[in-house]
Design a protein around this motif. Sequence first.
Motif, PDB file in Angstrom:
ATOM      1  N   ASP A  90     -93.343  -3.445 -40.633  1.00 10.47           N
ATOM      2  CA  ASP A  90     -94.097  -2.453 -41.470  1.00 10.47           C
ATOM      3  C   ASP A  90     -93.514  -1.021 -41.300  1.00 10.47           C
ATOM      4  OD1 ASP A  90     -96.232  -4.118 -41.278  1.00 10.47           O
ATOM      5  OD2 ASP A  90     -97.745  -2.479 -40.412  1.00 10.47           O
ATOM      6  N   ILE A  91     -92.626  -0.918 -40.401  1.00  8.36           N
ATOM      7  CA  ILE A  91     -91.492   0.436 -40.574  1.00  8.36           C
ATOM      8  C   ILE A  91     -90.578   0.206 -41.593  1.00  8.36           C
ATOM      9  CG2 ILE A  91     -89.748   1.745 -39.413  1.00  8.36           C
ATOM     10  CD1 ILE A  91     -91.194   0.958 -36.772  1.00  8.36           C
ATOM     11  N   ASP A  92     -90.074  -1.103 -41.924  1.00 13.66           N
ATOM     12  CA  ASP A  92     -89.072  -1.403 -42.844  1.00 13.66           C
ATOM     13  C   ASP A  92     -89.806  -1.096 -44.237  1.00 13.66           C
ATOM     14  OD1 ASP A  92     -87.253  -2.129 -41.034  1.00 13.66           O
ATOM     15  OD2 ASP A  92     -87.616  -4.389 -41.033  1.00 13.66           O
ATOM     16  N   LEU A  93     -91.053  -1.580 -44.327  1.00 15.03           N
ATOM     17  CA  LEU A  93     -91.574  -1.443 -45.730  1.00 15.03           C
ATOM     18  C   LEU A  93     -91.935  -0.027 -45.944  1.00 15.03           C
ATOM     19  CD1 LEU A  93     -94.368  -4.263 -45.449  1.00 15.03           C
ATOM     20  CD2 LEU A  93     -92.269  -4.306 -46.797  1.00 15.03           C
ATOM     21  N   ALA A  94     -92.228   0.782 -44.946  1.00 15.29           N
ATOM     22  CA  ALA A  94     -92.427   2.076 -45.230  1.00 15.29           C
ATOM     23  C   ALA A  94     -91.065   2.783 -45.550  1.00 15.29           C
ATOM     24  CB  ALA A  94     -92.785   2.962 -43.824  1.00 15.29           C
ATOM     25  N   LEU A  95     -89.954   2.432 -45.016  1.00 17.37           N
ATOM     26  CA  LEU A  95     -88.405   2.733 -45.476  1.00 17.37           C
ATOM     27  C   LEU A  95     -88.290   2.712 -46.838  1.00 17.37           C
ATOM     28  CD1 LEU A  95     -86.543   1.988 -42.219  1.00 17.37           C
ATOM     29  CD2 LEU A  95     -86.845   4.190 -43.037  1.00 17.37           C
ATOM     30  N   ASP A  96     -88.783   1.389 -47.404  1.00 19.66           N
ATOM     31  CA  ASP A  96     -88.457   0.992 -48.638  1.00 19.66           C
ATOM     32  C   ASP A  96     -89.106   2.051 -49.727  1.00 19.66           C
ATOM     33  OD1 ASP A  96     -86.956  -1.100 -48.066  1.00 19.66           O
ATOM     34  OD2 ASP A  96     -88.799  -2.473 -48.171  1.00 19.66           O
ATOM     35  N   CYS A  97     -90.185   2.862 -49.162  1.00 15.35           N
ATOM     36  CA  CYS A  97     -91.001   3.767 -50.162  1.00 15.35           C
ATOM     37  C   CYS A  97     -90.295   5.300 -49.886  1.00 15.35           C
ATOM     38  CB  CYS A  97     -92.462   3.903 -49.731  1.00 15.35           C
ATOM     39  SG  CYS A  97     -93.047   2.233 -49.926  1.00 15.35           S
ATOM     40  N   ASP A  98     -89.246   5.453 -49.066  1.00 15.38           N
ATOM     41  CA  ASP A  98     -88.543   6.592 -48.919  1.00 15.38           C
ATOM     42  C   ASP A  98     -89.534   7.569 -48.359  1.00 15.38           C
ATOM     43  OD1 ASP A  98     -86.194   8.245 -49.205  1.00 15.38           O
ATOM     44  OD2 ASP A  98     -86.804   8.724 -50.814  1.00 15.38           O
ATOM     45  N   VAL A  99     -90.415   7.365 -47.233  1.00 14.20           N
ATOM     46  CA  VAL A  99     -91.196   8.286 -46.728  1.00 14.20           C
ATOM     47  C   VAL A  99     -90.452   9.153 -45.853  1.00 14.20           C
ATOM     48  CG1 VAL A  99     -93.345   6.883 -47.088  1.00 14.20           C
ATOM     49  CG2 VAL A  99     -91.894   6.587 -44.923  1.00 14.20           C
ATOM     50  N   ASP A 100     -91.041  10.406 -45.601  1.00 11.71           N
ATOM     51  CA  ASP A 100     -90.502  11.201 -44.256  1.00 11.71           C
ATOM     52  C   ASP A 100     -90.992  10.750 -43.005  1.00 11.71           C
ATOM     53  OD1 ASP A 100     -89.760  12.815 -46.455  1.00 11.71           O
ATOM     54  OD2 ASP A 100     -91.867  13.558 -46.470  1.00 11.71           O
ATOM     55  N   GLY A 101     -92.098  10.193 -42.761  1.00 14.64           N
ATOM     56  CA  GLY A 101     -92.253   9.563 -41.497  1.00 14.64           C
ATOM     57  C   GLY A 101     -93.353   8.562 -41.384  1.00 14.64           C
ATOM     58  N   VAL A 102     -93.539   8.184 -40.213  1.00 11.02           N
ATOM     59  CA  VAL A 102     -94.454   7.041 -40.302  1.00 11.02           C
ATOM     60  C   VAL A 102     -95.622   7.275 -39.078  1.00 11.02           C
ATOM     61  CG1 VAL A 102     -93.135   5.115 -41.088  1.00 11.02           C
ATOM     62  CG2 VAL A 102     -93.082   5.849 -38.457  1.00 11.02           C
ATOM     63  N   HIS A 103     -96.805   6.871 -39.124  1.00 10.45           N
ATOM     64  CA  HIS A 103     -97.543   7.053 -38.006  1.00 10.45           C
ATOM     65  C   HIS A 103     -97.744   5.613 -37.156  1.00 10.45           C
ATOM     66  CE1 HIS A 103     -99.201  10.777 -39.622  1.00 10.45           C
ATOM     67  NE2 HIS A 103     -99.228  10.108 -40.720  1.00 10.45           N
ATOM     68  N   LEU A 104     -97.234   5.129 -36.043  1.00 14.24           N
ATOM     69  CA  LEU A 104     -97.103   4.133 -35.477  1.00 14.24           C
ATOM     70  C   LEU A 104     -98.511   3.840 -34.720  1.00 14.24           C
ATOM     71  CD1 LEU A 104     -93.592   3.851 -34.123  1.00 14.24           C
ATOM     72  CD2 LEU A 104     -94.462   2.459 -35.949  1.00 14.24           C
ATOM     73  N   VAL A 105     -99.073   2.862 -35.003  1.00 16.24           N
ATOM     74  CA  VAL A 105    -100.635   2.793 -34.450  1.00 16.24           C
ATOM     75  C   VAL A 105    -100.572   1.609 -33.401  1.00 16.24           C
ATOM     76  CG1 VAL A 105    -102.971   2.247 -34.789  1.00 16.24           C
ATOM     77  CG2 VAL A 105    -101.722   3.744 -36.466  1.00 16.24           C
ATOM     78  N   VAL A 106    -100.788   1.871 -32.225  1.00 18.94           N
ATOM     79  CA  VAL A 106    -100.673   0.834 -31.316  1.00 18.94           C
ATOM     80  C   VAL A 106    -102.018   0.961 -30.363  1.00 18.94           C
ATOM     81  CG1 VAL A 106     -98.021   1.219 -30.824  1.00 18.94           C
ATOM     82  CG2 VAL A 106     -99.551   2.542 -29.488  1.00 18.94           C
TER      83      VAL A 106
END
Length: 508
Positions: A90-106
Amino acid sequence: MTHSADDTIAPDRTVRLLDTTLRDGEQAPGVSLTPDEKVEIARSLERAGVSVVEAGSACTGAGERQAISRVTDLDLDARVTSFCRGMESDIDLALDCDVDGVHLVVPASDRHIEGKVGTSHEDNLEKTAELVAYAKEHDLWVEVIGEDGSRADLDYLVDLNATAVDAGADRICFADTVGHTGPERTAEAVSRLADVGPVSAHTHDDLGLGVANALSAVSAGADLVHCTVNGLGERAGNVALEEVAIALSHVYDVETLDLTELYGLAQTVSRATGVQLPPNKAVIGENAFTHESGIHTDGTLKDDKMYEPYAPETVGRERRLALGKHTGRAGVAATLEEHGVEADEEAIAAIAERVTELGDRGRRVTDADLLAIAEDVTGDDRERVVELLDLNATSGGAVPTASVRLEVDGEERVASGTGSGPVDAAVSAVREALGSMADAELDSYHVDAVTGGTDAVVTVEVTMMRNDRSVTVARSEADITRASVEAMVDALDRLLAADQQPLAPADD
């Protein structure tokens, strides 16, 4: 700094808003945003000054990633982020979108750790640390959200978030995922988490406590609140951005964004999602700054603050005096004054009584209705666009026919028509004479009981609509056909005058 659950919100606090309309809001049933719509909403959020825009969930699919990429391409001042599940892909896919950050839901609660994910508490801590480290290695801003945090064991919730901060997370979030808890529990949890690191609050409105929990979280140390425009979201929705913003500003003097943009933002989201704004919705509902009650209208006219907590201009609105069964003389007088109509006290009382009578019948009284009533009561005439000069109707033959002679902007027009009855035939003749000018809809047609005796009179009331305007006109005559046509022509005249558009010639 140690926080306690009874901290107040000081006016010098810095609190920011994270908008998740494009992610959590879109998860509301029936809502699906196109990339263009996401871009439009993101631009509106930027104008308002929202600090973080959660643009979507990159893991959803290619279309969603395209939409997120469109938002990141806007080069907003706001931080643009993606929702990520607890997996590196999921983090890799977010990186592909060139986002500034992520919300990791655990997972945070036992229900989610054991029942949903099927892991142990220890492995969950280890996995969270690995995910945070992986995201930070790729230069992402990271917020860790312990899902179902409001139902989690508080000691474990603290351990989970401390693990995330130790691994490099930029902030942690207290999530009332199912709108389960109240302000006291929220304050207790957030005060503990605020000692671990920068903490956010993510609240839902299932118990109607979304704003209360958000404010409680801020008082306990949270400095970022997750919101959605208009309170969109799953089930009863997320806490509404506009409500949190105005509450922090009005009650605590804490400014989060440009409040004057709130109403325009609400309308933009409403149009894009197809979810209408409830009329009684705080801040952005149609009724929020509308006064009909005679007591309230009179008080508001004397003092703007009499029946309003803050000026409507604060949130990009205007005050409106509605006309209906509760309208008093002050409201009628103020509306007439707006339209430049002069009337003495006796006339105003009579007009107010007529307005109340219409309201008692369940009708919404428009400004055009008021002007028609005022003209009738005061006897004042006006410069007309359309006037009925003559009417002849017959129903003795096989097909009822009628002819009319109208004056339209100083020009006489004559036309005839047929119909299922004399009234229908006369209406057809009027439409024929007016041509394209008669593109108004007959919304309602009501005939009052005919009076008895040799001078029997019937009252016909019609409501017509044109270009989103409506007007209700009543006419009383011995002949139902003439009463109907006069009411219709008068209604059309008022609608045409209101449009203030050049007159079209009659159709050939």
